[in-house]
Design an enzyme around this catalytic site. Structure first.
Site, PDB file in Angstrom:
ATOM      1  CB  CYS A  96      -0.906   0.007   1.235  1.00  0.00           C
ATOM      2  SG  CYS A  96      -1.945  -1.457   1.382  1.00  0.00           S
ATOM      3  N   GLY A 263     -36.108  27.100  -0.150  1.00  0.00           N
ATOM      4  CA  GLY A 263     -35.645  28.224  -0.951  1.00  0.00           C
ATOM      5  C   GLY A 263     -36.574  29.395  -0.801  1.00  0.00           C
ATOM      6  CE  LYS A 273     -40.465  30.640   4.341  1.00  0.00           C
ATOM      7  NZ  LYS A 273     -41.756  31.294   4.041  1.00  0.00           N
ATOM      8  CG  ASP A 318     -35.971  25.146  -9.015  1.00  0.00           C
ATOM      9  OD1 ASP A 318     -36.474  24.204  -8.407  1.00  0.00           O
ATOM     10  OD2 ASP A 318     -36.176  26.340  -8.734  1.00  0.00           O
TER      11      ASP A 318
END
Length: 466
Positions: A96, A263, A273, A318
């Site tokens: 590794c 939104g 809010k 959106d």
């Protein structure tokens, strides 16, 4: 510190934690690029000196004429006595960190996993892998990995951690097995190389008994892969895309996604809010908890996903920006993984689970289940089926942003106010918080009402332009 989600005994919650650092260091010797060392970002000059010593290029400190490390750019420039061999033969090691690879595969970029997975599936696959790992059980010292969906399809063991996924990729190729949408379970640490290879195979989720590196977390986020670490008997930690992990159970409504419309300008409130304190957390967190107990998937529609990273759910934007609540509903419906969605605005504090289940139970044979209150239609507390998408898109492309504009084109199953009152006599489920005074009343135990009189007013009050 990183944002991590801890799953334990059926509960997912946000926690703070760290991840191990993975640092790529480009090594240039006598003006020639020799290798990129993947390592931890400390004492890099020791790493470089030791690497060159063990490769046989230097034997004593006097063999170094210059050794410079640029931490910011991940570069090491070394000048040594003598010349390097004209042709260097890379060796693919089993170890590794300092193993050399010809090329680091580039991950496929996508927004998120293609499906959702139950925690029980992760636990089951990890247990199946443990049972099949004969090499480790017999003498230890072996890494193991496996892929599957409901059960383990393929598994491999090797002394090299990355060799295990190469073996799985080869077997899948030769046997014609698609690994798209599967879960990769592994015994070892998750690094960028493993994430990149998993991405090329179309793997949705990587689960490990140990930890991922910081760069692996970043790459998994960009590749749309859910990254899970520290899998134990009944717990694990989620580092990326927690929205792809759901808790399954008969109490959840199959075939319906809960959609939160977040939104809008919040101009009357003066601040966002959705982020106001409520019920020991943020406003939107209490709504998310309510919906996540009812639906197997919850989506947040927002054009500002960075503000809601604390929510362990998928965030979508959106598809018709600037077109108000109708565009938000359309975005959630179009991008949901289920045939139907139940929508709710981010400022509704009095959701009634029994009423929501009743509305969702009426979704058959229609395009829209639309409840009424004493004030009229309640389109932001409704169920929309994907059959409504065409009408939505037609209205949005024509510049029509009011939800009422789609109704003539849809088959609507209307729930009368009297029927709703049987669950919620005061219609508190449809109340929302728009002003500081309404928020103050809510905090003091009063039930705020927006005074909605008709559908256009409702849309105006809930401008959930996600």
């Amino acid at each position: 510190m990183a944002t991590i989600y801890s799953f334990k005994k059926g509960v997912m919650e946000q926690v703070e934690g760290g991840v191990v650092n993975e640092y790529p260091l480009q090594l240039v010797v006598n003006g020639r690029e020799m290798a990129t060392l993947i390592a931890s970002p400390h004492d890099l000059r020791f790493l470089v000196a030791g690497f060159l010593r063990l490769q046989g290029f230097v034997t004593k400190v006097e063999d170094f004429l210059a050794l410079a490390i640029c931490q910011d750019f991940g570069a090491a420039s070394v000048t040594i006595r003598g010349e390097l061999p004209e042709r260097l033969k890379p060796v693919l090691t089993s170890g590794c960190g300092t193993g050399i690879s010809f090329n680091m595969p580039e991950p496929v970029q996508k927004c998120g996993p293609s499906r959702v997975h139950a925690p029980e599936t992760i636990f089951a696959l990890m247990n199946q892998l443990a049972q099949k790992c004969e090499g480790y059980q017999n003498h230890g010292g072996m890494h193991s990995a496996g892929v599957g969906s409901d059960t383990l399809l393929l598994h491999a063991e090797d002394i090299g951690r990355h060799n295990t996924i190469d073996r799985i990729a080869g077997e899948a190729l030769l046997k014609g097995i698609s690994l798209a949408g599967t879960i990769l379970v592994t015994s070892g640490r998750v690094s960028t190389e493993l994430v990149a290879k998993a991405s090329l195979l179309g793997i949705d989720l990587i689960a490990s008994r140990t930890s991922p590196t910081d760069m692996a977390v970043k790459m998994a986020e960009e590749a749309g892969i859910t990254l899970v670490g520290y899998v134990r008997a009944d717990s694990f930690k989620v580092y990326t895309h927690p929205e792809a992990i759901i808790t399954s159970g008969p109490e959840k409504i199959a075939g319906v996604t809960g959609v939160i419309l977040a939104g809008g300008a919040s101009s009357r409130m003066g601040s966002n809010k959705a982020l106001l304190p409520h019920k020991g957390g943020r406003f939107i967190e209490s709504i998310y908890r309510e919906l996540s107990e009812i639906f197997p998937e919850v989506i947040l529609v927002t054009n500002a996903p960075e503000q809601y990273q604390f929510l362990p759910c998928r965030k979508v934007a959106d598809l018709y920006p600037g077109m108000g609540a109708l565009a938000g509903i359309h975005a959630g419906l179009a991008q949901a993984s289920t045939p139907s969605v139940f929508t709710v605005a981010c400022d509704m504090p009095h959701l009634d689970p029994a009423l929501i289940r009743h509305i969702a139970g009426r979704r058959g044979g229609c395009d829209l289940v639309l409840p009424r209150s004493e004030h009229g239609y309640e389109p932001l507390h409704a169920v929309y089926n994907k059959s409504a998408l065409a009408a939505m898109e037609q209205c949005l492309e024509q510049g029509k942003r009011r939800i009422v504009s789609i109704l003539p084109s849809l088959k609507v199953n209307e729930i009368p106010a009297g029927e709703v009152a049987g669950f919620d006599p005061d219609f508190d489920s449809f109340s929302n918080i728009n002003t500081p005074q309404e928020y103050y009343e809510l905090r003091n135990g009063d039930k705020a009402r927006p005074g909605i009189e008709n559908l256009p007013a409702a849309e105006e009050a809930h401008q959930a332009q996600a």
